[in-house]
Scaffold this active site. Structure first.
Site, PDB file in Angstrom:
ATOM      1  N   ASN A   9       0.950  52.668  24.308  1.00  0.00           N
ATOM      2  CA  ASN A   9       2.063  52.457  25.240  1.00  0.00           C
ATOM      3  C   ASN A   9       2.990  53.658  25.082  1.00  0.00           C
ATOM      4  O   ASN A   9       3.724  53.754  24.110  1.00  0.00           O
ATOM      5  CB  ASN A   9       2.784  51.147  24.887  1.00  0.00           C
ATOM      6  CG  ASN A   9       4.031  50.940  25.737  1.00  0.00           C
ATOM      7  OD1 ASN A   9       4.284  51.690  26.681  1.00  0.00           O
ATOM      8  ND2 ASN A   9       4.809  49.920  25.397  1.00  0.00           N
ATOM      9  N   LYS A  11       5.517  54.424  26.759  1.00  0.00           N
ATOM     10  CA  LYS A  11       6.905  54.116  27.133  1.00  0.00           C
ATOM     11  C   LYS A  11       7.455  55.217  28.043  1.00  0.00           C
ATOM     12  O   LYS A  11       6.690  55.808  28.807  1.00  0.00           O
ATOM     13  CB  LYS A  11       7.746  53.893  25.866  1.00  0.00           C
ATOM     14  CG  LYS A  11       7.105  52.831  24.941  1.00  0.00           C
ATOM     15  CD  LYS A  11       7.986  52.362  23.833  1.00  0.00           C
ATOM     16  CE  LYS A  11       7.249  51.311  23.007  1.00  0.00           C
ATOM     17  NZ  LYS A  11       8.048  50.768  21.911  1.00  0.00           N
ATOM     18  N   HIS A  95       6.958  43.253  28.026  1.00  0.00           N
ATOM     19  CA  HIS A  95       7.265  43.946  26.775  1.00  0.00           C
ATOM     20  C   HIS A  95       8.688  43.580  26.338  1.00  0.00           C
ATOM     21  O   HIS A  95       9.565  43.379  27.172  1.00  0.00           O
ATOM     22  CB  HIS A  95       7.143  45.466  26.984  1.00  0.00           C
ATOM     23  CG  HIS A  95       7.190  46.220  25.696  1.00  0.00           C
ATOM     24  ND1 HIS A  95       8.369  46.493  25.047  1.00  0.00           N
ATOM     25  CD2 HIS A  95       6.197  46.724  24.920  1.00  0.00           C
ATOM     26  CE1 HIS A  95       8.094  47.151  23.919  1.00  0.00           C
ATOM     27  NE2 HIS A  95       6.791  47.300  23.822  1.00  0.00           N
ATOM     28  N   GLU A  97      11.039  45.283  25.275  1.00  0.00           N
ATOM     29  CA  GLU A  97      12.077  46.177  25.802  1.00  0.00           C
ATOM     30  C   GLU A  97      12.445  45.778  27.225  1.00  0.00           C
ATOM     31  O   GLU A  97      13.600  45.880  27.631  1.00  0.00           O
ATOM     32  CB  GLU A  97      11.584  47.638  25.743  1.00  0.00           C
ATOM     33  CG  GLU A  97      11.596  48.163  24.314  1.00  0.00           C
ATOM     34  CD  GLU A  97      10.527  49.192  24.002  1.00  0.00           C
ATOM     35  OE1 GLU A  97       9.945  49.766  24.934  1.00  0.00           O
ATOM     36  OE2 GLU A  97      10.268  49.410  22.798  1.00  0.00           O
ATOM     37  N   GLU A 167       3.922  41.243  19.380  1.00  0.00           N
ATOM     38  CA  GLU A 167       4.768  42.342  18.945  1.00  0.00           C
ATOM     39  C   GLU A 167       6.087  41.790  18.415  1.00  0.00           C
ATOM     40  O   GLU A 167       7.021  41.551  19.201  1.00  0.00           O
ATOM     41  CB  GLU A 167       5.060  43.287  20.117  1.00  0.00           C
ATOM     42  CG  GLU A 167       3.844  43.943  20.714  1.00  0.00           C
ATOM     43  CD  GLU A 167       4.179  45.300  21.337  1.00  0.00           C
ATOM     44  OE1 GLU A 167       3.553  46.275  20.941  1.00  0.00           O
ATOM     45  OE2 GLU A 167       5.073  45.367  22.199  1.00  0.00           O
ATOM     46  N   GLY A 173       9.243  50.202  16.615  1.00  0.00           N
ATOM     47  CA  GLY A 173      10.025  51.438  16.483  1.00  0.00           C
ATOM     48  C   GLY A 173      10.840  51.523  15.215  1.00  0.00           C
ATOM     49  O   GLY A 173      11.688  52.397  15.066  1.00  0.00           O
ATOM     50  N   SER A 213       5.073  49.359  14.962  1.00  0.00           N
ATOM     51  CA  SER A 213       4.928  50.340  13.881  1.00  0.00           C
ATOM     52  C   SER A 213       3.488  50.486  13.386  1.00  0.00           C
ATOM     53  O   SER A 213       3.254  50.674  12.180  1.00  0.00           O
ATOM     54  CB  SER A 213       5.874  50.024  12.715  1.00  0.00           C
ATOM     55  OG  SER A 213       7.213  50.112  13.158  1.00  0.00           O
TER      56      SER A 213
HETATM   57  P1  13P Z   1       5.978  51.319  17.952  1.00  0.00           P
HETATM   58  O1  13P Z   1       4.519  51.503  17.654  1.00  0.00           O
HETATM   59  O2  13P Z   1       6.685  52.618  18.232  1.00  0.00           O
HETATM   60  O3  13P Z   1       6.659  50.488  16.920  1.00  0.00           O
HETATM   61  O4  13P Z   1       6.065  50.510  19.333  1.00  0.00           O
HETATM   62  C1  13P Z   1       5.311  49.362  19.478  1.00  0.00           C
HETATM   63  C2  13P Z   1       5.361  48.928  20.882  1.00  0.00           C
HETATM   64  O5  13P Z   1       6.408  48.539  21.387  1.00  0.00           O
HETATM   65  C3  13P Z   1       4.126  49.010  21.676  1.00  0.00           C
HETATM   66  O6  13P Z   1       4.249  48.353  22.882  1.00  0.00           O
END
Ligand code: 13P
Length: 257
Positions: A9, A11, A95, A97, A167, A173, A213
């Site tokens: 992803n 982003k 997601h 976010e 997740e 992150g 992560s």
């Molecule tokens: P990270 O791998 O940067 O923690 O992000 C995970 C994520 O949100 C994947 O959709």
């Protein structure tokens, strides 16, 4: 038998040129991988170009979001029909976010999941608790609500098209991944919900990815767990070397699983 899926992803990162360069590098390095499904989810602006880059390879594409109406006066939105028409196979839905910053709810997630399936896309539906929810002992309540409401009205034959991405928000992150045991506990719980809702065979066939992560240093332990069928990778999917490492290590673990 579930074919594990490792998805990057990206982003809101990478220009079109940067996306093409990364996708080309991954294609060259990962062409021989057969036991892992590899998916890239770049931004909308790069998707069209990447369709050409990955054409004929073992890499599929996914979008990061969609709207549930097929067309109309919805300025700024992109429909599943449009995403499907350019050659995508997957779409990430719900997601954390998007839930946190863009007002997505279990209801909008459910509408998107249904529209995606109707238009021939495979949804990667994200679920997971926040840190304070985990600390209050609410993890299972939250995950169960996300799964049940996200799949509300989705038939057994459609449910097997869905990939669920667990997740935990506190692991995204932050560099702090869930331990393999913590992740497996929730994956096993999700599979139990699916078993109750759809029966043994669909529950055994639905893939459940872990995200939060994920990096080359922790992928092997995560993938070794029984109910972890892949990963949704954020930060580490932006770097060619680390994503290659994650996919290759997964492939090796799977041969021994
Ligand atoms: P990270 O791998 O940067 O923690 O992000 C995970 C994520 O949100 C994947 O959709």
């Amino acid at each position: 038998m579930r074919k594990p899926i490792i998805a990057g992803n990206w982003k809101m990162n990478k220009t079109v040129d940067e996306s093409i360069s990364l996708a080309n590098g991954l294609k060259r390095a990962l062409f021989s991988i057969e036991n892992v499904e590899i998916v890239l989810c770049p931004s909308f602006t790069s998707l069209g170009e990447l369709v050409d880059v990955v054409s004929g390879s073992n890499i599929s594409l996914g979008a990061q979001n969609m709207y549930w109406e097929p067309e109309g006066a919805f300025t700024g939105e992109i429909s599943s029909k449009m995403i499907k028409s350019i050659g995508c196979k997957y779409v990430i839905i719900g997601h954390s976010e998007r839930r946190a910053y863009f007002g997505e709810t279990d209801q909008t997630v459910n509408k998107k999941v249904k529209a995606a399936i109707k238009d021939g896309l495979l949804p990667i539906m994200c679920v997971g608790e926040k840190l304070e929810e985990r600390e209050r002992g609410k993890t299972f309540d939250i995950v169960s609500r996300h799964v049940e409401k996200g799949l509300d009205g989705v038939s057994e034959s459609d449910a097997v098209k869905v990939v669920i991405a667990y997740e935990p928000v506190w692991a995204i992150g932050t560099g702090r991944n869930a331990t393999p045991e913590q992740a497996e506990e929730v994956h096993d719980f999700i599979r139990k919900i699916l078993r109750k809702k759809y029966g043994e065979t669909p529950a055994e066939n639905i893939r459940i990815q872990y995200g939060g992560s994920v990096k080359p240093e922790n992928i092997e332990q995560l993938m070794a767990e029984k109910d972890i069928d892949g990963a949704l990778v954020g930060g580490a999917s932006l770097k060619e070397e680390s994503f290659i490492d994650i996919v290759k290590k997964s492939s090796v673990v799977l041969k021994e699983k």
